[in-house]
Design a protein around this motif. Structure first.
Motif, PDB file in Angstrom:
ATOM      1  N   ARG A 167       0.838  -1.203   0.000  1.00 28.34           N
ATOM      2  CA  ARG A 167       0.000   0.000   0.000  1.00 28.34           C
ATOM      3  C   ARG A 167       0.870   1.249   0.000  1.00 28.34           C
ATOM      4  O   ARG A 167       1.733   1.408   0.864  1.00 28.34           O
ATOM      5  N   ASP A 395      -6.934  -5.847  10.603  1.00 29.42           N
ATOM      6  CA  ASP A 395      -5.918  -5.180   9.781  1.00 29.42           C
ATOM      7  C   ASP A 395      -4.800  -4.625  10.656  1.00 29.42           C
ATOM      8  O   ASP A 395      -4.934  -3.566  11.270  1.00 29.42           O
ATOM      9  N   TYR A 397      -1.903  -3.562   9.689  1.00 28.38           N
ATOM     10  CA  TYR A 397      -1.269  -2.404   9.046  1.00 28.38           C
ATOM     11  C   TYR A 397      -1.945  -1.117   9.528  1.00 28.38           C
ATOM     12  O   TYR A 397      -1.272  -0.146   9.885  1.00 28.38           O
ATOM     13  N   ASN A 398      -3.291  -1.116   9.547  1.00 30.00           N
ATOM     14  CA  ASN A 398      -4.025   0.064  10.037  1.00 30.00           C
ATOM     15  C   ASN A 398      -3.720   0.333  11.498  1.00 30.00           C
ATOM     16  O   ASN A 398      -3.597   1.492  11.922  1.00 30.00           O
ATOM     17  N   ALA A 399      -3.592  -0.738  12.299  1.00 34.58           N
ATOM     18  CA  ALA A 399      -3.284  -0.581  13.728  1.00 34.58           C
ATOM     19  C   ALA A 399      -1.915   0.075  13.905  1.00 34.58           C
ATOM     20  O   ALA A 399      -1.742   0.956  14.754  1.00 34.58           O
ATOM     21  N   GLU A 401      -0.482   2.034  11.770  1.00 35.10           N
ATOM     22  CA  GLU A 401      -0.632   3.427  11.340  1.00 35.10           C
ATOM     23  C   GLU A 401      -1.067   4.310  12.510  1.00 35.10           C
ATOM     24  O   GLU A 401      -0.611   5.444  12.660  1.00 35.10           O
ATOM     25  N   ASP A 402      -1.940   3.756  13.372  1.00 37.27           N
ATOM     26  CA  ASP A 402      -2.421   4.491  14.546  1.00 37.27           C
ATOM     27  C   ASP A 402      -1.379   4.559  15.664  1.00 37.27           C
ATOM     28  O   ASP A 402      -1.605   5.195  16.692  1.00 37.27           O
ATOM     29  N   SER A 404       1.873   5.320  14.717  1.00 36.24           N
ATOM     30  CA  SER A 404       3.015   5.836  13.949  1.00 36.24           C
ATOM     31  C   SER A 404       3.844   6.894  14.683  1.00 36.24           C
ATOM     32  O   SER A 404       4.992   7.137  14.330  1.00 36.24           O
ATOM     33  N   LYS A 414      -2.289  -6.204   5.279  1.00 33.63           N
ATOM     34  CA  LYS A 414      -3.317  -6.336   6.309  1.00 33.63           C
ATOM     35  C   LYS A 414      -2.905  -7.323   7.410  1.00 33.63           C
ATOM     36  O   LYS A 414      -3.138  -7.087   8.589  1.00 33.63           O
ATOM     37  N   SER A 440     -10.297  -1.373  18.828  1.00 29.94           N
ATOM     38  CA  SER A 440     -10.793  -1.535  17.450  1.00 29.94           C
ATOM     39  C   SER A 440     -11.127  -2.972  17.055  1.00 29.94           C
ATOM     40  O   SER A 440     -11.812  -3.192  16.055  1.00 29.94           O
TER      41      SER A 440
END
Length: 562
Positions: A167, A395, A397-399, A401-402, A404, A414, A440
């Protein structure tokens, strides 16, 4: 385990497809659940055609990439094919470099060192290119987030073509071309290609300009199929076609490097599962234990005697890797047990001495054991490096990101990702990661799920059904081997634990006293008391063949019992 039965399509839809295909309603149901609704779609599914591969020029920047490579060749420039050290990266480098070397000599390969350079495009790699007169780098399976490094290369007069499938961030690197079907501005019809798959689309485009057809390039599909299996991308759409024909190449005309590996393991016909568990770990072991270039050397070697030496060397790396990952997994499990009181929705462990090359495998094993989003950290230079693995449906990857604010660098998918951070940020990150996941994740996702395609009667299980199911292959994400459930089963009295410490369950079952079939449940030995009481039970299984003393019979490959 959580058993989830897939919704059954409308009866009218099932009967309509069954009639059109002249198949059993159960087969029609399995096809509909895979999104196959018409005769033509079923034909494409059972008989994949190379002609159905998409036009590579539909991918954003493909025309620019091809023009830049053609210009480099016309101007006699040196081209460096650069790729990540895992299976997807090394197969991609082997594919693109061997294709270009087929008609242009000024091509070399570069795999970054996992320990001194880390993941992806590296400053050392760019310096190597400048020092050795390379004016074009083709980066495979990495680079879509390498903004600073591509800018650094530009200052040195080195151009980049990026072929990636990860991504992208908000901004793309200023490369000549960025080939990535996950780009938001890319209209390519299929966005689940692996890195080697994107590399294949590049050679498909280059070849079309040289008057080649797809049939001139099938020899490279063994590499693509291996990367598809190893990188756990969906085996749907274009990936299904590439994997289907790639397996044919592996089994009928494998490249010399694959032949050297297959000769060592003495296996007649390889499925995608064999590729994942036999070929891929050996290719991966080179980058984990020594250097990924060893894998590229094996995959591009054309002399069988030399390839056999390379394969023996890689076999040794793989044996060492296996011993090391078992040792570290035990230490990591002990660490989790000791910190049990503070563990919640995640597993995060760290030891500065753990081997960086196997922390990804250890993370996978911990996820299997505790079934939580998992991170395994080790020391890497003056920073900490980690491999992340997730559970189905969450996911990671999203976790990340949060989280970062506490991370230096991260990338991935993912379900699997990698990151680096400063040692002083470890505890802050660990706390934040737990918080993000806790807030989440659906708690249900922390219980392993078995997805059941259909509830069937034992009498439905026939050699013909298995023959048709085998034609659903190659199996993988998006097209898993069908899983069934049967109820009111009764053991015929022969159930027993088998194997070391009786870890596995062997039995024979009947339903309504009318049909008897054997079954094997690996690591289900603890379920023996459930079946020996003569009380009815339910089982989830796939259908398999058992060969014993020359006799072949159908059997249930048990996944769980309740």
């Amino acid at each position: 385990m959580r058993w989830t039965i897939k919704p059954k399509p409308e009866a009218a839809e099932i009967y309509q497809l069954a009639k059109a295909l002249k198949v059993d309603v159960l087969v029609a149901q399995l096809l509909l659940q895979r999104g196959i609704k018409t005769y033509d779609e079923a034909k494409s599914f059972f008989r994949p055609k190379l002609e159905a591969l998409h036009d590579p020029f539909l991918m954003k920047d493909m025309d620019v990439a091809v023009l830049r490579i053609e210009t480099a060749i016309a101007n006699n420039e040196n081209i460096l094919v650069f790729g990540d050290y895992d299976v997807d990266g090394t197969t991609a480098v082997a594919l693109v470099s061997s294709y270009l070397l087929g008609y242009y000599p000024n091509v070399a390969t570069y795999i970054p060192d996992r320990y001194t350079e880390g993941y992806g495009v590296s400053y050392m790699g760019i310096d190597f290119a400048e020092d050795n007169g390379f004016s074009l780098i083709i980066a495979l399976d990495c680079g879509v987030k390498a903004i600073d490094k591509v800018a650094y290369a530009k200052e040195k007069g080195v151009d980049f073509i990026i072929c990636d499938h990860h991504r992208p961030g908000e901004k793309l690197p200023e490369a000549v071309a960025v080939l990535d079907p996950k780009r938001s501005d890319c209209d390519y019809p299929y966005d689940e290609l692996c890195g080697c798959g994107v590399g294949f689309k590049l050679i498909q485009a280059l070849g079309s300009r040289r008057g080649e057809t797809i049939y001139d390039q099938t020899q490279y599909l063994d590499l693509v199929a291996t990367a598809i299996g190893a990188d756990i991308v969906p085996i749907t759409g274009e990936n299904r076609i590439l994997a289907f024909y790639g397996l044919q190449v592996i089994n009928e005309a494998p490249r010399i490097g694959f032949k050297a590996i297959i000769d060592q393991v003495n296996k007649a016909t390889l499925t995608i599962t064999d590729v994942v568990f036999i070929i891929a770990p050996r290719i991966n072991a080179a980058g984990r234990m020594k250097h990924g270039q060893h894998a590229v050397n094996l995959l591009t070697e054309t002399n069988l005697e030399q390839a056999a030496k390379f394969a023996a060397e890689i076999e040794k790396f793989n044996t060492d890797r296996r011993e090391l990952d078992q040792e570290i997994t035990q230490e990591a499990l002990l660490q989790i047990q000791q910190n049990q009181e503070e563990e919640g929705f995640t597993s995060v462990v760290y030891n500065e001495t753990w081997h960086k090359g196997v922390i990804g495998i250890v993370a996978s094993r911990l996820t299997e054991t505790y079934y939580r989003p998992t991170l395994v950290f080790t020391k890497s230079g003056n920073k900490l490096a980690a491999s992340a693995r997730s559970v189905k449906g969450f996911d990671v990857y999203n976790a990340l990101e949060d989280c970062s604010d506490y991370i230096e660098q991260f990338g991935g998918h993912k379900y699997a990702a990698g990151l680096t951070l400063l040692e002083e940020q470890y505890h802050n990150f660990k706390h934040q990661f737990e918080k993000v996941v806790k807030e989440s994740i659906d708690p249900q996702l922390l219980v392993p799920e078995i997805t059941v395609d259909a509830v069937i009667e034992l009498k439905d299980i026939t050699p013909k059904l298995l023959r048709i199911i085998n034609q659903f292959a190659p199996f993988g994400p998006g097209n898993m081997s069908p899983t069934f459930m049967a109820e009111n089963l009764i053991d015929t009295g022969y159930a027993k634990g088998v194997g070391a410490e009786e870890a596995h369950l062997k039995l024979a079952v009947t339903q309504n006293d009318s049909y008897k079939i054997g079954g094997i449940g690996f690591n289900l030995g603890d379920k023996l008391p459930l079946v020996t009481s003569r009380k009815p039970f339910s089982a989830v299984f796939s259908i398999d063949e058992n060969e014993w003393q020359g006799n072949v019979s159908l059997q249930l490959k048990l996944k769980d019992i309740k």
